[in-house]
Design a protein around this motif. Sequence first.
Motif, PDB file in Angstrom:
ATOM      1  N   PHE A 247       0.815  -1.229   0.000  1.00 45.49           N
ATOM      2  CA  PHE A 247       0.000   0.000   0.000  1.00 45.49           C
ATOM      3  C   PHE A 247       0.849   1.279   0.000  1.00 45.49           C
ATOM      4  O   PHE A 247       0.297   2.366  -0.092  1.00 45.49           O
ATOM      5  N   SER A 248       2.164   1.154   0.102  1.00 43.32           N
ATOM      6  CA  SER A 248       2.978   2.359  -0.079  1.00 43.32           C
ATOM      7  C   SER A 248       3.330   2.572  -1.552  1.00 43.32           C
ATOM      8  O   SER A 248       3.870   3.608  -1.933  1.00 43.32           O
ATOM      9  N   ARG A 249       3.030   1.584  -2.395  1.00 42.72           N
ATOM     10  CA  ARG A 249       3.267   1.725  -3.836  1.00 42.72           C
ATOM     11  C   ARG A 249       1.985   1.493  -4.631  1.00 42.72           C
ATOM     12  O   ARG A 249       2.004   1.465  -5.867  1.00 42.72           O
ATOM     13  N   ALA A 250       0.878   1.273  -3.938  1.00 33.88           N
ATOM     14  CA  ALA A 250      -0.364   0.934  -4.635  1.00 33.88           C
ATOM     15  C   ALA A 250      -1.535   1.423  -3.793  1.00 33.88           C
ATOM     16  O   ALA A 250      -1.387   1.712  -2.608  1.00 33.88           O
TER      17      ALA A 250
ATOM     18  N   ILE B 211       0.431   1.961  -8.465  1.00 32.26           N
ATOM     19  CA  ILE B 211      -0.542   1.111  -9.161  1.00 32.26           C
ATOM     20  C   ILE B 211      -1.874   1.266  -8.433  1.00 32.26           C
ATOM     21  O   ILE B 211      -1.918   1.252  -7.208  1.00 32.26           O
ATOM     22  N   ARG B 212      -2.945   1.430  -9.165  1.00 30.44           N
ATOM     23  CA  ARG B 212      -4.249   1.635  -8.529  1.00 30.44           C
ATOM     24  C   ARG B 212      -5.219   0.544  -8.951  1.00 30.44           C
ATOM     25  O   ARG B 212      -5.271   0.184 -10.135  1.00 30.44           O
TER      26      ARG B 212
ATOM     27  N   ASP C 114      -3.975  14.879  -6.668  1.00 36.61           N
ATOM     28  CA  ASP C 114      -3.893  13.447  -6.414  1.00 36.61           C
ATOM     29  C   ASP C 114      -2.746  13.140  -5.460  1.00 36.61           C
ATOM     30  O   ASP C 114      -2.869  12.288  -4.582  1.00 36.61           O
ATOM     31  N   GLU C 115      -1.643  13.851  -5.630  1.00 35.13           N
ATOM     32  CA  GLU C 115      -0.498  13.661  -4.734  1.00 35.13           C
ATOM     33  C   GLU C 115      -0.900  13.914  -3.284  1.00 35.13           C
ATOM     34  O   GLU C 115      -0.485  13.199  -2.381  1.00 35.13           O
ATOM     35  N   GLU C 116      -1.734  14.924  -3.057  1.00 35.21           N
ATOM     36  CA  GLU C 116      -2.120  15.277  -1.697  1.00 35.21           C
ATOM     37  C   GLU C 116      -3.247  14.415  -1.145  1.00 35.21           C
ATOM     38  O   GLU C 116      -3.416  14.334   0.063  1.00 35.21           O
ATOM     39  N   THR C 117      -4.055  13.822  -2.022  1.00 36.44           N
ATOM     40  CA  THR C 117      -5.255  13.134  -1.519  1.00 36.44           C
ATOM     41  C   THR C 117      -5.218  11.620  -1.658  1.00 36.44           C
ATOM     42  O   THR C 117      -5.852  10.933  -0.872  1.00 36.44           O
ATOM     43  N   GLN C 118      -4.541  11.075  -2.673  1.00 42.64           N
ATOM     44  CA  GLN C 118      -4.694   9.641  -2.925  1.00 42.64           C
ATOM     45  C   GLN C 118      -3.391   8.896  -3.156  1.00 42.64           C
ATOM     46  O   GLN C 118      -3.348   7.682  -3.013  1.00 42.64           O
TER      47      GLN C 118
ATOM     48  N   PRO D 166      -0.050   6.884  -3.253  1.00 43.14           N
ATOM     49  CA  PRO D 166       0.737   6.150  -2.256  1.00 43.14           C
ATOM     50  C   PRO D 166       2.092   6.833  -2.020  1.00 43.14           C
ATOM     51  O   PRO D 166       2.627   7.506  -2.906  1.00 43.14           O
ATOM     52  N   SER D 167       2.628   6.639  -0.807  1.00 44.35           N
ATOM     53  CA  SER D 167       3.775   7.431  -0.371  1.00 44.35           C
ATOM     54  C   SER D 167       5.020   7.260  -1.243  1.00 44.35           C
ATOM     55  O   SER D 167       5.747   8.214  -1.491  1.00 44.35           O
TER      56      SER D 167
END
Lengths: 502, 502
Positions: free
Chosen positions: A223-226, A244-245, B30-34, B36-37
């Motif tokens: 979940f840190s990359r997806a 990846i979403r 999207d960077e701020e809301t969704q 992944p880190s």
Amino acid sequence: MNRDRELAQLQAIDRELTLLEQNSALLEWDEETQMPSEALEGRSDQISLIQGYIYDKKTSSLMGELLDALEEDGVHCTDVQRAIVRTYRREYDRTVKIPRQLVLDLSHAASTGQAAWTGAREQSDFSLFSNNLEHMIGLKRDYAEAMGYGEHLYDALIDEYEPGMSSSMVSAVFDPLKVSVSELLSAVAAQPQIDDSFLYRDYPRDLQDSFGRMILRDMGFDFSRAQMAEAVHPFTTTVGYDDIRITTRYDEPMVSSPLFSTIHEGGHALYELGASNSTTRGTVLAQGVSMAVHESQSRLWENVIARSEEFWHHYYPRMKDLFPEQLSDVTEQAFVRGVNKVEPSMIRVNADEVSYSLHIILRFELEKALISGDLTVTDLPAAWNDMMKELLGIVPATDAEGVLQDVHWSAGLFGYFPTYALGNLFGSQFYRTMELSIPDLGRQIAAGNLRAAGSWLNEHIYRHGSIYPSLELLSRVTGEQLDPQYFIDYLNRKYAAIYHLD
Amino acid sequence: MNRDRELAQLQAIDRELTLLEQNSALLEWDEETQMPSEALEGRSDQISLIQGYIYDKKTSSLMGELLDALEEDGVHCTDVQRAIVRTYRREYDRTVKIPRQLVLDLSHAASTGQAAWTGAREQSDFSLFSNNLEHMIGLKRDYAEAMGYGEHLYDALIDEYEPGMSSSMVSAVFDPLKVSVSELLSAVAAQPQIDDSFLYRDYPRDLQDSFGRMILRDMGFDFSRAQMAEAVHPFTTTVGYDDIRITTRYDEPMVSSPLFSTIHEGGHALYELGASNSTTRGTVLAQGVSMAVHESQSRLWENVIARSEEFWHHYYPRMKDLFPEQLSDVTEQAFVRGVNKVEPSMIRVNADEVSYSLHIILRFELEKALISGDLTVTDLPAAWNDMMKELLGIVPATDAEGVLQDVHWSAGLFGYFPTYALGNLFGSQFYRTMELSIPDLGRQIAAGNLRAAGSWLNEHIYRHGSIYPSLELLSRVTGEQLDPQYFIDYLNRKYAAIYHLD
């Protein structure tokens, strides 16, 4: 001759195209998950702009010159460089071979076709869509002529979604599959039917969501990359090197539909996550290689692993902890049987694992006949119903639950359907190799160690991204050509146990 | 001479730039809301690519030629055409005047400066940041020299955020404001303090969210053209013609902070929603005209309307329905006084409506002195503390709660702070005109009819987008020049009632 300069140029264009494709994917992801309803028109302008940039770069004369230069013998010597050149050559040829007018006609036909199809489906009246379909089929023939093909016009259409695959190669694996699956279906039909009514009880969506996320995490979904969000249709998309979403939806009446859908998309996502690594990052190769191989990974996780007895040996107690009341009267064995219930039905997307292939074979046969001209559009609904009767033993009462059920033909996606069933074949063949390589795989899964499978898949499949074409990847991994017998054996073995066949 | 061809060319580039700016805004949203880190690095590559396209198009030689051609007398005759040419001329000049090396140096200094500032703030040690700040100030002077300026170097920096505004124009309104606000603060300090402890009780976040959304809807925030999500920092952004996004956060200890923050961003969003209409759509004009005017709209909604007695006459009963236990012992009047409590404090972003302007005036004075060279970086922390003492009567115990509290200087945003306070001045001047034009405005608000204000603001301000420069817009709407007395009168009247002053 040294081609370092051309290679560097191609790599720079490749990097830019990769970023633009990710950008376009984000515009679409956001459209499905967050965008307010009135923003649709503006969003299509945004997507068209980016897609225009992509098209221009892929088809530029510079691209043509770079490919020509780099295709000279011995110039691009690594697998990665060869694969990048191969990929852009495909796209370049595909676009420069097709007359601009045909591209516009196809796009217009898809847009008007989908509107007509929506109306026809609502009124369950095929005749409202038949002219559009006729027109689309003509354009797809023109497209195949322009692209060039081996034996059949239809080959050019299959090749678009599954490079290297042809109509006769598909027939060679679908024919034995059809016979075996039909036999298995008859044997199952003779047994008492499974009760899966407990799957339709009321399962709170936030608990469904937690359970799905726990399984994704166990699979190796990072979940840190997806990321996962809700959307009307489930899909997977790649919006960044490490981004990846997937989407899911929870308003299905059946608790298992969103869960298996999540695991299915999770399988796609693991492939994309693994495909983006230090070797491929920032290139067109950092993605799954073909539709069929992608579908093999989603179906392998969804069906082969997550519908297995071993899987639920670990997860059923956890599911029961989350839903104690809903599952109070359901044993582990009854649950496993419930999620593997086989019952021929009209709608492909709701089909069980056994009858699913027959839905695809039906579409493949009809597409082939429509493109070759052996079947007219006028005769299509009757041909559909006849074949449903022959393959699944049931006949649609209406066009809406028959020939009008899929969006694909209205959108011009001829040649796409076979990849769904090919995914099952690739998947079980990969799985068999994995079983031989990890002798205690079943025990690992039963202990909840899904990473054992995930690591093997990453090492042998994911990390290669698009470096090797699908059939080459299959033979590198399994040492064999595509063979439907693995999937047939898998189905026979599994459903003999589920349905207590002899 | 007919310039239709040049106009059409500029309009096509404008449309493309508008779509690219929206695209860039979506990448940031999207960077701020969704996002992944781990996707951060890839996302900067995506944003840099799109920003590169934008930069190239804004500064192309074609753009220069089009602007030259269109600036000839009588060519662009509508307000809209004139405004498009004016806007791109500003951006063109700004970019072609600044040497490429200075652009790179500023960008590098901002990036290293922000890292140094973060470290210095964590350790509350200004000396860890002073070299970076010194370097940045030097670069900002070079920037001002390259841009050109009227009276003071600092004018060039203010003009970047508030076109047409200068240091002496700001002083002319800030000087009387400083005196009046200081007097008001003293008067308030002599009164018994307000109890607002009930705002810190436990308010479930989903109910906070529903309440915020209800108010947004009442304001005219159209959820079919706009969207709200959670993020660490509240902001508003425009990602499409009909697609405005705001963020909020609910983990503040005080129930009113996220609520007023939502209304504040809602005000920005209403401006952007109204700015995108049939006249401006697809052009650079479909957005608020300047920082100060934008801030006037957010603060007008947040403070003038939503912290008023009339507003809570309608909404407090609704809030009490949602939070009956938390507010059981709180009267409507006590609630209104609670959300208007005045108390000088160290941190600008937490400041009340009265003392806020003094935080800005302090920064304005210090920036001006730093840029002119009247104040050295070494002397800055002491100057900060002295001025806090003088203006607010309190002295920071540490650099972290003093001179190091804002990110702006590390990022090179000199000239930006004044727009916050100018927003208050523009806002009350607009509001006064609206009150004269809608005599029963207070009664409308007390009846929950926020659309009365929304429609007026749309008609007189929002719908003009960026067609008129900010000071021209102000005089068109109010018939007057910028005059701080409106804000001063508003504060004196309101807080006399809240604090029972004579």
